[in-house]
Every structure is written in C-alpha cells, then in structure tokens.
Design a protein around this motif. Structure first.
Motif, PDB file in Angstrom:
ATOM      1  N   ALA A  65       0.821  -1.210   0.000  1.00 64.51           N
ATOM      2  CA  ALA A  65       0.000   0.000   0.000  1.00 64.51           C
ATOM      3  C   ALA A  65       0.859   1.266   0.000  1.00 64.51           C
ATOM      4  N   ARG A  66       1.924   1.255   0.784  1.00 61.99           N
ATOM      5  CA  ARG A  66       2.796   2.435   0.844  1.00 61.99           C
ATOM      6  C   ARG A  66       3.466   2.702  -0.509  1.00 61.99           C
ATOM      7  N   ARG A  67       3.974   1.654  -1.140  1.00 61.95           N
ATOM      8  CA  ARG A  67       4.743   1.830  -2.378  1.00 61.95           C
ATOM      9  C   ARG A  67       3.865   2.185  -3.567  1.00 61.95           C
ATOM     10  N   THR A  68       2.620   1.740  -3.575  1.00 67.87           N
ATOM     11  CA  THR A  68       1.766   1.917  -4.757  1.00 67.87           C
ATOM     12  C   THR A  68       0.668   2.953  -4.557  1.00 67.87           C
ATOM     13  N   SER A  69       0.517   3.450  -3.319  1.00 66.43           N
ATOM     14  CA  SER A  69      -0.571   4.381  -2.977  1.00 66.43           C
ATOM     15  C   SER A  69      -1.946   3.748  -3.169  1.00 66.43           C
ATOM     16  N   CYS A  70      -2.014   2.419  -3.108  1.00 65.51           N
ATOM     17  CA  CYS A  70      -3.327   1.775  -3.069  1.00 65.51           C
ATOM     18  C   CYS A  70      -3.845   1.824  -1.634  1.00 65.51           C
ATOM     19  N   GLY A  71      -5.093   1.418  -1.436  1.00 60.73           N
ATOM     20  CA  GLY A  71      -5.642   1.335  -0.098  1.00 60.73           C
ATOM     21  C   GLY A  71      -5.661  -0.103   0.385  1.00 60.73           C
ATOM     22  N   ILE A  72      -6.059  -0.289   1.639  1.00 58.73           N
ATOM     23  CA  ILE A  72      -6.155  -1.629   2.221  1.00 58.73           C
ATOM     24  C   ILE A  72      -7.602  -1.944   2.550  1.00 58.73           C
ATOM     25  N   LEU A  73      -8.032  -3.117   2.118  1.00 59.02           N
ATOM     26  CA  LEU A  73      -9.296  -3.690   2.568  1.00 59.02           C
ATOM     27  C   LEU A  73      -8.920  -4.703   3.639  1.00 59.02           C
ATOM     28  N   LEU A  74      -9.209  -4.374   4.881  1.00 56.74           N
ATOM     29  CA  LEU A  74      -8.762  -5.189   6.013  1.00 56.74           C
ATOM     30  C   LEU A  74      -9.830  -6.223   6.349  1.00 56.74           C
ATOM     31  N   ASP A  75      -9.527  -7.487   6.074  1.00 55.39           N
ATOM     32  CA  ASP A  75     -10.461  -8.566   6.400  1.00 55.39           C
ATOM     33  C   ASP A  75     -10.134  -9.089   7.797  1.00 55.39           C
ATOM     34  N   LEU A 114      -2.838  -6.174  13.641  1.00 53.55           N
ATOM     35  CA  LEU A 114      -3.619  -4.940  13.573  1.00 53.55           C
ATOM     36  C   LEU A 114      -2.763  -3.717  13.862  1.00 53.55           C
ATOM     37  N   ARG A 115      -1.878  -3.815  14.831  1.00 52.92           N
ATOM     38  CA  ARG A 115      -1.050  -2.673  15.214  1.00 52.92           C
ATOM     39  C   ARG A 115      -0.046  -2.289  14.117  1.00 52.92           C
ATOM     40  N   ALA A 116       0.252  -3.220  13.220  1.00 49.71           N
ATOM     41  CA  ALA A 116       1.215  -2.948  12.150  1.00 49.71           C
ATOM     42  C   ALA A 116       0.579  -2.307  10.926  1.00 49.71           C
ATOM     43  N   ILE A 117      -0.743  -2.260  10.886  1.00 44.42           N
ATOM     44  CA  ILE A 117      -1.434  -1.728   9.715  1.00 44.42           C
ATOM     45  C   ILE A 117      -1.648  -0.224   9.868  1.00 44.42           C
ATOM     46  N   PRO A 118      -1.128   0.604   8.955  1.00 47.57           N
ATOM     47  CA  PRO A 118      -1.336   2.056   9.048  1.00 47.57           C
ATOM     48  C   PRO A 118      -2.819   2.403   8.927  1.00 47.57           C
ATOM     49  N   ALA A 119      -3.356   3.056   9.932  1.00 49.13           N
ATOM     50  CA  ALA A 119      -4.796   3.327   9.985  1.00 49.13           C
ATOM     51  C   ALA A 119      -5.275   4.116   8.781  1.00 49.13           C
ATOM     52  N   ASP A 120      -4.457   5.057   8.293  1.00 48.37           N
ATOM     53  CA  ASP A 120      -4.898   5.926   7.213  1.00 48.37           C
ATOM     54  C   ASP A 120      -4.987   5.206   5.873  1.00 48.37           C
ATOM     55  N   LEU A 121      -4.395   3.999   5.777  1.00 40.12           N
ATOM     56  CA  LEU A 121      -4.451   3.249   4.526  1.00 40.12           C
ATOM     57  C   LEU A 121      -5.666   2.332   4.442  1.00 40.12           C
TER      58      LEU A 121
END
Length: 304
Positions: A172-182, A201-208
C-alpha cells in the motif's frame, strides 16, 4: 447500456455497515430498501453486457453507494495481468461509478490457467516487487486507486522473509493503493499459523484502511476455514472492536457467500457492526438512515 445518474455517482461510503449483494436478495432489497451504508458485489458476476442482474443492480445503485470486489484479477501471478479482465473491469467501473474497487493480495492464475482459488503468496522481496508492479499497472489502467485485501491461508512458505502484515502495508505504501482489512481472515490466519492478531492490527497504518470485511469461518477440522457461510463468531466480533479502536471507523462489509440465509440475518449482522462502530469516536457523523444503536456491548479488547 444503463448508466447511474450524476446524483448517485461516486458517493462516499460512510463508516457504517453494508452487505454483499447476492442473487437471493435482489428483489427483496429493491422492494424494501433497508437502511444500509452500501452494497458490495463481486465484479466478475457483472462482466456480461446485460440481462436482469444488471437491470436490478442499476436500480439498487440509485439508492446505495457501491463497492466492486474482484476475485479473479490475480494480482500476484507471475503472468502478465489479463488485459481482457482489466477491460471488463474498467467498463463495469465506468458503468456504475463505484465508491470503492478492491482485489485480493494473492494469485489464482499461472501459465494462462485459472485455479478458481485465492492462493497465498510467499512473502519475499521478489513477491513484493511483483505485487507492487501489478497493483500499479492495474491502477494506471483503471485510472483510479484500488484496495488490496489480505486473504486467509492454510499453509506458509518456509522461505517467506516478511511478516504478512508488513507485506500488505508495504504494498500500500509503495503503490498508494488502499487496504481492505479482512478481520475474519486475520483471525483465521492467527489461529492457523500461531501469530498474534493484535500485532497484525497494530502494524497496519490506519490511514491506509478504507474498508473492513467480516465473515464466518468453519472450525470443524484441523484448521479454521474461511467459508463465508456462517454468522460472524464472537471471537471475530471482539477482534473487530479492537480493529476499530486501532484504525478508526471504516465502512464495514458483511460477507456471506455460502448457505446464504434470509436477508434479515444479514441485516442483523450489519446492525451488530453498527453497534460496535457506534461506540467509537466520530459516530456523530453517522447517517440517520443507517440502523444501529449506541448500546454498550461489553466486548473485550483482546481476541480469544
């Protein structure tokens, strides 16, 4: 070809609950229009040019924001991405103007053959570069951002060198895509592979994170199987409450793809998600048309 009106195009999805649109519920949804934040469909189910499903979806699209969720692009394949698939997806996007478009962080085709499954990747630098290249190609072709979803898995590759949670965050960081968190997939993998769901969960950037999925699993075998065929478990509800506390309120989708129940069951699951969201900061922005209450659920902050 039916097109959505400019009034309904590109509606933002509020941080409330929606459901996956499945064929047994088409008519009832159109007749009752329950208060849902959004509907989500599998993109490939609407790759045809016309027919009754398209007519019904176009009618529902006038009332709800839409999320397109793909299962067949195979972003992690060592093949080139299918141009035919991308053309069909772009036509669908242009037709319905979805608020969100997502795919899975996995592969399903190799050598031109489709496996009809969502297969896990080895989490290596090589796989990371490949995935990022394909995500960038897909976004460039579609002319918009996509979300990538973490998948459930039942094996791990010995030569993986990157934790799953770091892998998806880095894509997500490298491509500027978003995350769909399942959240269900996180719980399933945590049990199957013996890692901490909280650490994930703690490793996932909230804004993504732009969307969350919830579903049911089967626990009758030697490992948990992500079936999308049962009610969401108590453990996953607790992990969802923890996820919301960490990443904030996000549009949340109730997935149910096997042994599909009556619509009322899905609406009750959506209501429970709304109740958890109602306890989080920012619920003052909740649309009045969306069901839910602010009752305290007494959920633990730790998964079990």
């Amino acid at each position: 070809m039916n097109q959505v009106s400019s009034r309904s195009a590109l509606q933002p999805i509020p941080a409330c609950a929606g459901i996956g649109l499945r064929s047994p519920h088409y008519r009832e949804l159109l007749e009752t229009l329950p208060p849902l934040a959004f509907l989500e469909v599998h993109s490939e189910n609407f790759f045809g040019e016309g027919g009754q499903p398209h007519w019904l979806l176009s009618q529902l699209r006038q009332h709800y924001p839409l999320s397109l969720h793909g299962v067949g692009l195979s972003l992690g394949t060592t093949d080139e991405l299918s141009r035919t698939h991308l053309i069909k997806l772009k036509k669908l996007i242009d037709r319905y103007q979805p608020s969100l478009v997502s795919e899975h962080l996995c592969w399903g085709t190799v050598g031109g053959r489709h496996t009809n499954d969502l297969l896990p990747l080895p989490y290596t630098d090589e796989a990371l570069m490949l995935m990022c290249r394909h995500v960038e190609q897909a976004q460039a072709f579609l002319g918009r951002q996509i979300l990538v979803e973490n998948v459930s898995s039942y094996l791990q590759f010995k030569h993986s060198t990157i934790p799953e949670w770091d892998f998806i965050a880095e894509v997500a960081r490298r491509t500027s895509c978003g995350i769909l968190l399942d959240v269900n997939n996180i719980y399933v993998n945590a049990i199957n592979h013996g890692f901490s769901a909280t650490d994930y969960l703690r490793a996932i950037p909230a804004d993504l994170v732009q969307e969350i999925h919830l579903a049911g699993f089967d626990d009758n075998g030697q490992c948990l199987i992500d079936t999308h065929g049962k009610k969401i478990s108590d453990q996953v509800w607790k992990l969802y409450a923890e996820a919301i506390a960490l990443v904030g309120n996000k549009p949340t989708l109730i997935e149910w793809d096997a042994d599909i129940p009556a619509l009322d069951i899905l609406l009750e699951e959506a209501k429970q998600a709304d109740q958890i969201l109602a306890q989080s900061v920012g619920w003052a922005d909740k649309p009045s048309s969306v069901s839910g209450s602010s009752e305290t659920l007494g959920l633990s902050a730790q998964p079990t």
